[in-house]
Design a protein around this motif. Structure first.
Motif, mmCIF file in Angstrom:
data_model
loop_
_atom_site.group_PDB
_atom_site.id
_atom_site.type_symbol
_atom_site.label_atom_id
_atom_site.label_comp_id
_atom_site.label_asym_id
_atom_site.label_seq_id
_atom_site.Cartn_x
_atom_site.Cartn_y
_atom_site.Cartn_z
ATOM 1 N N THR A 1 0.841 -1.190 0.000
ATOM 2 C CA THR A 1 0.000 0.000 0.000
ATOM 3 C C THR A 1 0.880 1.244 0.000
ATOM 4 N N LEU A 2 0.514 2.213 -0.844
ATOM 5 C CA LEU A 2 1.341 3.399 -1.064
ATOM 6 C C LEU A 2 0.776 4.593 -0.301
ATOM 7 N N HIS A 3 1.643 5.277 0.448
ATOM 8 C CA HIS A 3 1.238 6.462 1.210
ATOM 9 C C HIS A 3 2.343 7.512 1.185
ATOM 10 N N ALA A 4 2.976 7.643 0.039
ATOM 11 C CA ALA A 4 4.098 8.559 -0.138
ATOM 12 C C ALA A 4 3.706 9.677 -1.087
ATOM 13 N N PRO A 5 4.394 10.815 -1.010
ATOM 14 C CA PRO A 5 4.169 11.870 -2.014
ATOM 15 C C PRO A 5 4.724 11.436 -3.368
ATOM 16 N N ALA A 6 4.299 12.120 -4.412
ATOM 17 C CA ALA A 6 4.848 11.855 -5.739
ATOM 18 C C ALA A 6 6.342 12.152 -5.738
ATOM 19 N N GLN A 7 7.082 11.413 -6.545
ATOM 20 C CA GLN A 7 8.518 11.634 -6.619
ATOM 21 C C GLN A 7 8.806 12.971 -7.291
ATOM 22 N N SER A 8 9.850 13.648 -6.835
ATOM 23 C CA SER A 8 10.175 14.972 -7.371
ATOM 24 C C SER A 8 10.479 14.916 -8.858
ATOM 25 N N SER A 9 10.973 13.783 -9.340
ATOM 26 C CA SER A 9 11.283 13.632 -10.760
ATOM 27 C C SER A 9 10.029 13.459 -11.602
ATOM 28 N N GLY A 10 8.915 13.124 -10.953
ATOM 29 C CA GLY A 10 7.690 12.842 -11.681
ATOM 30 C C GLY A 10 7.597 11.416 -12.176
ATOM 31 N N ALA A 11 8.673 10.647 -12.031
ATOM 32 C CA ALA A 11 8.677 9.259 -12.484
ATOM 33 C C ALA A 11 7.866 8.394 -11.526
ATOM 34 N N PRO A 12 7.199 7.357 -12.036
ATOM 35 C CA PRO A 12 6.438 6.482 -11.140
ATOM 36 C C PRO A 12 7.356 5.675 -10.232
ATOM 37 N N LEU A 13 6.921 5.463 -9.021
ATOM 38 C CA LEU A 13 7.662 4.613 -8.084
ATOM 39 C C LEU A 13 7.472 3.140 -8.445
ATOM 40 N N MET A 14 6.242 2.787 -8.792
ATOM 41 C CA MET A 14 5.929 1.405 -9.153
ATOM 42 C C MET A 14 5.816 1.312 -10.671
ATOM 43 N N ASP A 15 6.849 0.790 -11.291
ATOM 44 C CA ASP A 15 6.892 0.621 -12.740
ATOM 45 C C ASP A 15 7.078 -0.861 -13.050
ATOM 46 N N GLU A 16 7.393 -1.175 -14.268
ATOM 47 C CA GLU A 16 7.517 -2.589 -14.659
ATOM 48 C C GLU A 16 8.546 -3.316 -13.798
ATOM 49 N N LEU B 1 2.362 7.837 -8.725
ATOM 50 C CA LEU B 1 3.249 6.835 -8.139
ATOM 51 C C LEU B 1 3.261 5.526 -8.918
ATOM 52 N N VAL B 2 2.252 5.301 -9.759
ATOM 53 C CA VAL B 2 2.103 4.008 -10.437
ATOM 54 C C VAL B 2 2.084 4.196 -11.951
ATOM 55 N N ASP B 3 2.893 3.416 -12.641
ATOM 56 C CA ASP B 3 2.837 3.334 -14.099
ATOM 57 C C ASP B 3 1.641 2.443 -14.435
ATOM 58 N N GLU B 4 0.566 3.033 -14.921
ATOM 59 C CA GLU B 4 -0.678 2.280 -15.102
ATOM 60 C C GLU B 4 -0.578 1.254 -16.224
ATOM 61 N N SER B 5 0.220 1.498 -17.232
ATOM 62 C CA SER B 5 0.415 0.505 -18.286
ATOM 63 C C SER B 5 1.101 -0.734 -17.725
ATOM 64 N N ALA B 6 2.125 -0.509 -16.905
ATOM 65 C CA ALA B 6 2.816 -1.635 -16.280
ATOM 66 C C ALA B 6 1.891 -2.359 -15.298
ATOM 67 N N LEU B 7 1.053 -1.603 -14.594
ATOM 68 C CA LEU B 7 0.104 -2.218 -13.673
ATOM 69 C C LEU B 7 -0.876 -3.111 -14.417
ATOM 70 N N MET B 8 -1.428 -2.626 -15.529
ATOM 71 C CA MET B 8 -2.372 -3.438 -16.294
ATOM 72 C C MET B 8 -1.719 -4.717 -16.809
ATOM 73 N N ASN B 9 -0.477 -4.624 -17.243
ATOM 74 C CA ASN B 9 0.229 -5.822 -17.712
ATOM 75 C C ASN B 9 0.401 -6.824 -16.581
#
Length: 324
Positions: free
Chosen positions: A210-225, A245-253
């Motif tokens: 479960t994620l409870h962190a702010p968005a990364q300053s880089s804008g990159a997702p924390l949870m990716d492929e 925080l989540v790459d939704e394409s990677a999540l769907m895969n």
């Protein structure tokens, strides 16, 4: 109404109790019938010359907007914990104080996170759909089986107020608490949780994340492929923090392949129009960014924003000032 009553404008109608307080204690125009866009809020600020502006995430203030504010504005009070919609550096550079509404929404956000954990693990979206669309035969012994939450290993990314509140609730389900945070908590706040300095070391140990962190300053997702692949096969992902925080394409895969058994989502990369392919997936339980959406919590958020306006006008320390 005394002429010394603090002057304010708001970008959205507040809850009834807060609107009654505005009528009693502040000088303000009538509440807007619908949320104001940023340009409409700026126009109102020039027309009404307020000391304070109350906003939400629906009315972002970027650097060019802040440069256009009239000199009378001394406080921007956001009715939210998150600050992504505000350019804090630009506000502080102009000498404008900023406040937000932490703490008062901790419990309701933690409650919703537990709902997402339970719903995603126990296939609530699929059960709901089955009953609503026509449940015509008894389920067999092995049909539509979910996963037990009790006793599972719960990984928490971001062990601030909300993360700790989720941990307290999860202990009621005898869950083992793991967490990743920028720094380790004192033992009294850990309450037996296991700390991982590196996210990659924790992920393989998590039955539920479960994620409870702010968005990364880089804008990159924390949870990716890559990071999703580190979770055990059959794990569940919950995000009630930030859609980025989540790459939704990677999540769907990961959901299609069965690497993840399910997901519980309250936030999305694009709001209020999330990816229809994602929200249509049967093993995704969704809510529309409603972590704080209770009468008690939203009223408390409105009141805390007004407390900050009243404190500024009286020359007192603000109860929830955002420091530069």
């Amino acid at each position: 109404m005394p002429t010394t009553a603090p002057r304010l404008i708001r970008s959205i109608r507040l809850l009834d109790a807060a609107e009654a307080r505005i009528a009693s204690e502040f000088t303000a125009p009538p509440p807007p019938q619908s949320p104001l866009a940023t340009d409409a809020l700026l126009a109102l600020a020039h027309e009404y010359q307020p000391t304070a502006m109350l906003v939400t995430h629906m009315t972002p203030l970027r650097a060019t907007d802040i440069a256009a504010l009239p000199e009378c504005v001394k406080l921007v009070a956001t009715v939210s914990v998150g600050l992504d919609h505000l350019d804090l550096a630009a506000l502080h550079a102009r000498g404008i104080t900023v406040s937000n509404t932490p703490d008062v929404l901790t419990d309701c956000n933690a409650d919703l996170s537990m709902m997402l954990i339970l719903a995603a693990s126990r296939r609530a979206a699929e059960y709901f759909t089955l009953v609503k669309t026509g449940w015509t035969r008894p389920l067999g012994l092995g049909d539509m089986l979910g996963h037990r939450v009790t006793g599972k290993r719960l990984g928490i990314v971001g062990m601030g107020r909300i993360g700790q509140a989720v941990a307290r609730r999860a202990r009621g389900f005898d869950m083992e608490i793991l967490y990743h945070n920028r720094s380790r908590l004192p033992p009294e706040h850990e309450a037996g949780a296991t700390y991982y300095a590196q996210l990659e070391d924790m992920l393989p140990q998590c039955d539920i994340l479960t994620l409870h962190a702010p968005a990364q300053s880089s804008g990159a997702p924390l949870m990716d492929e890559r990071t999703l692949s580190l979770l055990p096969r059959g794990a569940v992902l919950v995000n009630a923090a930030r859609g980025k925080l989540v790459d939704e394409s990677a999540l769907m895969n990961a959901l299609r392949s069965g690497h993840l058994a399910g997901a519980g989502l309250d936030v999305y990369q694009t709001e209020p129009n999330p990816n229809p392919e994602l929200v249509a997936m049967p093993n995704v339980f969704t809510t529309p960014h409603t972590g704080s959406a209770t009468v008690e919590t939203r009223t408390a958020m409105c009141m805390l924003a007004l407390d900050n306006v009243a404190a500024l006008a009286a020359g007192r320390p603000l109860p929830s000032r955002v420091t530069p």
